[in-house]
Design a protein around this motif. Structure first.
Motif, PDB file in Angstrom:
ATOM      1  N   TRP A   1      -7.104  -2.506  -2.347  1.00 20.10           N
ATOM      2  CA  TRP A   1      -6.750  -2.280  -0.947  1.00 20.10           C
ATOM      3  C   TRP A   1      -7.975  -1.752  -0.215  1.00 20.10           C
ATOM      4  O   TRP A   1      -8.640  -0.823  -0.686  1.00 20.10           O
ATOM      5  CB  TRP A   1      -5.608  -1.275  -0.837  1.00 20.10           C
ATOM      6  CG  TRP A   1      -4.285  -1.849  -1.230  1.00 20.10           C
ATOM      7  CD1 TRP A   1      -3.651  -1.718  -2.433  1.00 20.10           C
ATOM      8  CD2 TRP A   1      -3.434  -2.661  -0.414  1.00 20.10           C
ATOM      9  NE1 TRP A   1      -2.453  -2.401  -2.405  1.00 20.10           N
ATOM     10  CE2 TRP A   1      -2.294  -2.995  -1.180  1.00 20.10           C
ATOM     11  CE3 TRP A   1      -3.523  -3.152   0.890  1.00 20.10           C
ATOM     12  CZ2 TRP A   1      -1.259  -3.780  -0.684  1.00 20.10           C
ATOM     13  CZ3 TRP A   1      -2.489  -3.940   1.381  1.00 20.10           C
ATOM     14  CH2 TRP A   1      -1.374  -4.239   0.603  1.00 20.10           C
TER      15      TRP A   1
ATOM     16  N   TRP B   1      -4.476  -1.692   6.192  1.00 16.41           N
ATOM     17  CA  TRP B   1      -5.002  -1.983   4.860  1.00 16.41           C
ATOM     18  C   TRP B   1      -4.843  -3.464   4.563  1.00 16.41           C
ATOM     19  O   TRP B   1      -3.850  -4.075   4.950  1.00 16.41           O
ATOM     20  CB  TRP B   1      -4.251  -1.169   3.804  1.00 16.41           C
ATOM     21  CG  TRP B   1      -4.467   0.305   3.921  1.00 16.41           C
ATOM     22  CD1 TRP B   1      -3.800   1.179   4.737  1.00 16.41           C
ATOM     23  CD2 TRP B   1      -5.427   1.091   3.224  1.00 16.41           C
ATOM     24  NE1 TRP B   1      -4.289   2.447   4.589  1.00 16.41           N
ATOM     25  CE2 TRP B   1      -5.285   2.427   3.656  1.00 16.41           C
ATOM     26  CE3 TRP B   1      -6.395   0.788   2.261  1.00 16.41           C
ATOM     27  CZ2 TRP B   1      -6.070   3.454   3.163  1.00 16.41           C
ATOM     28  CZ3 TRP B   1      -7.169   1.824   1.766  1.00 16.41           C
ATOM     29  CH2 TRP B   1      -7.010   3.143   2.211  1.00 16.41           C
TER      30      TRP B   1
ATOM     31  N   ARG C   1       0.847  -1.198   0.000  1.00 15.72           N
ATOM     32  CA  ARG C   1       0.000   0.000   0.000  1.00 15.72           C
ATOM     33  C   ARG C   1       0.880   1.244   0.000  1.00 15.72           C
ATOM     34  O   ARG C   1       0.565   2.243  -0.620  1.00 15.72           O
ATOM     35  CB  ARG C   1      -0.917  -0.031   1.226  1.00 15.72           C
ATOM     36  CG  ARG C   1      -1.700   1.199   1.459  1.00 15.72           C
ATOM     37  CD  ARG C   1      -2.831   1.348   0.491  1.00 15.72           C
ATOM     38  NE  ARG C   1      -3.540   2.585   0.824  1.00 15.72           N
ATOM     39  CZ  ARG C   1      -4.170   3.317  -0.060  1.00 15.72           C
ATOM     40  NH1 ARG C   1      -4.249   2.937  -1.299  1.00 15.72           N
ATOM     41  NH2 ARG C   1      -4.767   4.419   0.309  1.00 15.72           N
TER      42      ARG C   1
END
Length: 192
Positions: free
Chosen positions: A141, A96, A53
């Protein structure tokens, strides 16, 4: 007061961004296991550069090597000793999750656990500060967040206990940007 202001911006979870890694030495700040089996977890839980992420790395969870087995993949993150001293304070866990397309959607359980000593001086589980099920979506995500209040107990240590049970269908998931923070009073007043 200054210490609390600093904690508002610093994560109390060690290596929650998974950027620190030592080749062949596991995941710094984390313990991994297959329960009750115990061996072979490195085939299922590892630092990865396949997806992230932010930064270069994330934690990859792959149930493929243990499909159909009666086991649980467990990964525990170390929490700063400072967290145990924040009695009565609200703490927030966020992060995430990403599910590899073509693999199964499986929940990941996360519990922020508190430990202390019993009357004989043995380490015992005191309770959960927070608990959540993280459920992502294939191909993107997804952010998750939960909060809890540190109980007024004599806490010696805390950890983030995470677990996923394999099924008959493989899942490959990535976790990144795990933060465990104490929000500032300003953040609490604007989030209501």
């Amino acid at each position: 007061m200054l210490a609390l202001a600093i904690l508002a911006f610093a994560s109390l979870l060690l290596n929650g961004d998974f950027e620190a890694s030592i080749e062949g030495k596991g995941i710094p700040g984390w313990r991994t296991a297959l329960y009750p089996k115990g061996e072979g977890v490195e085939r299922c839980i590892a630092i990865s550069e396949a997806r992230s992420r932010s930064g270069r790395r994330s934690l990859r969870i792959d149930t493929g090597p243990v499909l159909g087995e009666e086991t649980t993949l467990v990964f525990n993150g170390a929490v700063s000793e400072e967290a145990a001293r924040l009695i009565g304070k609200r703490l927030v866990l966020s992060g995430w999750v990403y599910i590899e397309p073509g693999t199964a959607v499986r929940p990941i359980s996360m519990r922020l656990r508190a430990f202390g000593k019993d009357e004989r001086g043995r380490t015992v589980f005191l309770g959960d500060v927070l608990s959540l099920k993280v459920l992502g979506e294939p191909g993107r995500w997804v952010r998750f967040e939960a909060s809890g209040v540190v109980p007024d107990l004599e806490i010696e240590s805390m950890d983030l206990h995470c677990a996923i049970r394999p099924d008959l269908v493989r899942t490959v998931q990535f976790i990144d940007c795990l933060l465990y923070t104490s929000p500032s009073p300003r953040d609490l007043s604007t989030s209501r």
